[in-house]
Design a protein around this motif. Sequence first.
Motif, PDB file in Angstrom:
ATOM      1  N   UNK A   1       0.847  -1.201   0.000  1.00 47.18           N
ATOM      2  CA  UNK A   1       0.000   0.000   0.000  1.00 47.18           C
ATOM      3  C   UNK A   1       0.880   1.247   0.000  1.00 47.18           C
ATOM      4  N   UNK A   2       1.566   1.398  -1.099  1.00 48.70           N
ATOM      5  CA  UNK A   2       2.460   2.540  -1.283  1.00 48.70           C
ATOM      6  C   UNK A   2       2.675   2.697  -2.788  1.00 48.70           C
ATOM      7  N   UNK A   3       3.580   3.554  -3.157  1.00 47.06           N
ATOM      8  CA  UNK A   3       3.777   3.832  -4.586  1.00 47.06           C
ATOM      9  C   UNK A   3       4.877   2.984  -5.221  1.00 47.06           C
ATOM     10  N   UNK A   4       5.485   2.082  -4.464  1.00 43.57           N
ATOM     11  CA  UNK A   4       6.611   1.329  -5.033  1.00 43.57           C
ATOM     12  C   UNK A   4       6.221   0.453  -6.225  1.00 43.57           C
ATOM     13  N   UNK A   5       5.079  -0.272  -6.161  1.00 39.59           N
ATOM     14  CA  UNK A   5       4.727  -1.063  -7.365  1.00 39.59           C
ATOM     15  C   UNK A   5       4.560  -0.172  -8.600  1.00 39.59           C
ATOM     16  N   UNK A   6       3.916   0.965  -8.417  1.00 40.86           N
ATOM     17  CA  UNK A   6       3.703   1.870  -9.559  1.00 40.86           C
ATOM     18  C   UNK A   6       5.017   2.488 -10.030  1.00 40.86           C
ATOM     19  N   UNK A   7       5.924   2.784  -9.087  1.00 40.68           N
ATOM     20  CA  UNK A   7       7.226   3.337  -9.479  1.00 40.68           C
ATOM     21  C   UNK A   7       7.983   2.316 -10.338  1.00 40.68           C
ATOM     22  N   UNK A   8       7.959   1.065  -9.878  1.00 37.52           N
ATOM     23  CA  UNK A   8       8.653   0.005 -10.634  1.00 37.52           C
ATOM     24  C   UNK A   8       8.080  -0.108 -12.045  1.00 37.52           C
TER      25      UNK A   8
ATOM     26  N   UNK B   1      -1.005   0.634  -8.631  1.00 34.12           N
ATOM     27  CA  UNK B   1      -0.344  -0.073  -9.733  1.00 34.12           C
ATOM     28  C   UNK B   1      -0.140   0.815 -10.962  1.00 34.12           C
ATOM     29  N   UNK B   2      -1.153   1.534 -11.373  1.00 34.40           N
ATOM     30  CA  UNK B   2      -1.150   2.179 -12.689  1.00 34.40           C
ATOM     31  C   UNK B   2      -0.086   3.284 -12.812  1.00 34.40           C
ATOM     32  N   UNK B   3       0.915   3.101 -13.677  1.00 33.19           N
ATOM     33  CA  UNK B   3       1.924   4.158 -13.822  1.00 33.19           C
ATOM     34  C   UNK B   3       1.381   5.406 -14.511  1.00 33.19           C
ATOM     35  N   UNK B   4       0.451   5.213 -15.442  1.00 38.00           N
ATOM     36  CA  UNK B   4      -0.141   6.384 -16.092  1.00 38.00           C
ATOM     37  C   UNK B   4      -0.929   7.198 -15.061  1.00 38.00           C
ATOM     38  N   UNK B   5      -1.620   6.477 -14.187  1.00 38.39           N
ATOM     39  CA  UNK B   5      -2.376   7.158 -13.132  1.00 38.39           C
ATOM     40  C   UNK B   5      -1.461   7.981 -12.236  1.00 38.39           C
TER      41      UNK B   5
ATOM     42  N   UNK C   1       6.710  12.915   4.541  1.00 41.96           N
ATOM     43  CA  UNK C   1       7.347  11.863   5.346  1.00 41.96           C
ATOM     44  C   UNK C   1       7.342  10.535   4.614  1.00 41.96           C
ATOM     45  N   UNK C   2       6.928  10.542   3.363  1.00 45.61           N
ATOM     46  CA  UNK C   2       6.849   9.290   2.596  1.00 45.61           C
ATOM     47  C   UNK C   2       7.977   9.245   1.567  1.00 45.61           C
ATOM     48  N   UNK C   3       8.913   8.333   1.769  1.00 39.00           N
ATOM     49  CA  UNK C   3      10.027   8.242   0.835  1.00 39.00           C
ATOM     50  C   UNK C   3       9.571   7.711  -0.523  1.00 39.00           C
ATOM     51  N   UNK C   4       8.497   6.901  -0.529  1.00 44.18           N
ATOM     52  CA  UNK C   4       8.004   6.417  -1.825  1.00 44.18           C
ATOM     53  C   UNK C   4       7.472   7.568  -2.671  1.00 44.18           C
ATOM     54  N   UNK C   5       6.883   8.581  -2.007  1.00 46.59           N
ATOM     55  CA  UNK C   5       6.418   9.754  -2.757  1.00 46.59           C
ATOM     56  C   UNK C   5       7.612  10.557  -3.286  1.00 46.59           C
TER      57      UNK C   5
END
Lengths: 504, 129
Positions: A122-129, A177-181, A294-298
């Motif tokens: 529940x973070x942005x890492x899957x979408x970043x990948x 998940x969605x990178x375009x999003x 405070x979110x490194x994924x962001x």
Amino acid sequence: VIVSATERRAARRRTAPDRRTSFDVLKVPLIGRFLRWRYSRIALQTPVLLLSLVMIGHAFWGPQLAPKNLAALLTWVHFRGLVVLVILLAGNLFCMACPFMLPRDLARRWFSPRWEWPRRLRNKWPAIALFVLVLFAYELFDLWSNPWWTGMLIVGYFAAALVVDSLFRRASFCKYVCPVGQFNFLGSTLSPLEVAVRDPGVCADCETKDCIRGRRAENDADTPAGKSKSQLPIIQRGCELALFQPRKVDNLDCTFCLDCVYACPHDNVGILARLPGEQLPVSGPRSGVGTVERRFDMTALATVFTFGALLNAFAMISPVYALERWVADLTGLNVEWPILLGLFAVALVLEPAILLGGAAVITRWGAGVREPVLAIVNRFARSLLPLGFGVWLAHYGFHFFTGFLTVIPVTQSAAENAFGIPLLGEPWWALGGLPESIVFPMELGFLGLGLLGSWMVGWAIARELAPRRTWAGFAPWGVLYLVLFIVAVWIMTQPMDMRGTFLG
Amino acid sequence: LQRHVIWLAIGLMLVLGAGCRPSASDVPGAEADLTLQPDPPTVGDNQVILALTDEAGAPIENADVRLEGNMNHAGMKPSFADLQEVEPGRYAGTLDFTMGGDWFILVTAKLPDGRTLDRKIDVPGVEAK
């Protein structure tokens, strides 16, 4: 939880009703009425879905020449160009009209997802990948010149959205998940429109919170008697991306689906005008997003967004040939992928780490800030977005403005091939777009606006971080943005020289 | 409504797909040999010489030859050139490469006997000035 005075001030700014203008798209005649119609999203998604399927058909069975194929042309020229321009001029309207959600909604009529999205993801890492993967595949497989693989990418998108949202509840695909999003979420922080509450006072008195919970059927003759309210079926879903309107800040994670508009029993959610980027410097918790600073994924997402913009443009100009050949000669490699992988590692990891880390160290030392270096980087990461968006605008805007009319002859040609007669007339291949001499000043304008935006957001963050030594806190970031701006201008002045044949 | 939209879309895709056929040359064994000046080609006008030979290696004369240059990136306006026969089987003209990068040239030669020769010739690495 210790809340600082600046955070309290920021919270007041977030909720102050007078920060809004009175312009509300939902109150505009015709447009507002259309958007308030519950099926407006389907009405927007349907033509985009039809177009997507035509593109898929043409990708697999049409001519495998990118300039003559609708899948390649519409994906890499029109879609990308229109996405950034619409985000700049309005908001995240692509997610609003997203065709990938239509098959998913259809599937959910028979197949209810049972699982929650895994907590660890529940973070942005899957979408970043996936974002990086798409950028990498674009360069490695020369997707701009490959209709078949472009078609596979579109099909893959539909399949991924269908599978993820068939297995997992709510809008897991959009949010995680969605990178375009993610691209659209970040870009729309610079949009002039935002889905927001009209009057926070109304929300304060609201007891049902339908905008997030969804609206349930009334307990009348149509529903089984004796059921409690929570057992009644949901007839209008609330926000599937967990954005609670009264505490929502900015457009991050907002797909403009307008579910909150339809669910609100008080008609208190609108599409309101605002100053682009005005909420980027706001600190503190945001509904559905958390505390961005405070979110490194962001931070990683903003970094990939910005440095990826530079890399994506750099990969299309002459000097990248020389660089790749130099690396090939140096290492003896005769395949492209490891060289490209190295280029990506330098551009998306090493270079940002050095530049952002260096700026944070100087800020810490110069402004006497006690926060750790990584915390300072996390704070300032948001200020990269205007410049990053400016680079995407300049790059995609170039392709769009110089080639937007080419869709006419390509469509004419596709119709002729499909039906055997020139149904739409003979292809008019002389149509192109604006000359480069006109488009180039526009590119400079986009980059200039991006620089200005990054400076303004960076200044606001520095003022909050170091109120007494704002200049010292801001200076390294201001210089960094200027350097990135100069690099972007240099890239845009280089002749485009696509490296599709590197190393054979 | 959604179900109807999906079926309509799939139908559209199949119609479009079924109608699309790759064009095939109807002059098997014929050769089209392209020479560009300068070499490597650069942005701007380039001299083009095209030699057409039949399956026996004899020059193909009196053909109506048209070239279409495209970048391999979508969204670029193509360049066209009508070639004139300067020697038996050799055709010359000028083609404008508007941008650096990888191009391909589509050769369409209408032969006196009514057949059409279609060829795609890759022109990688057009150099920017």
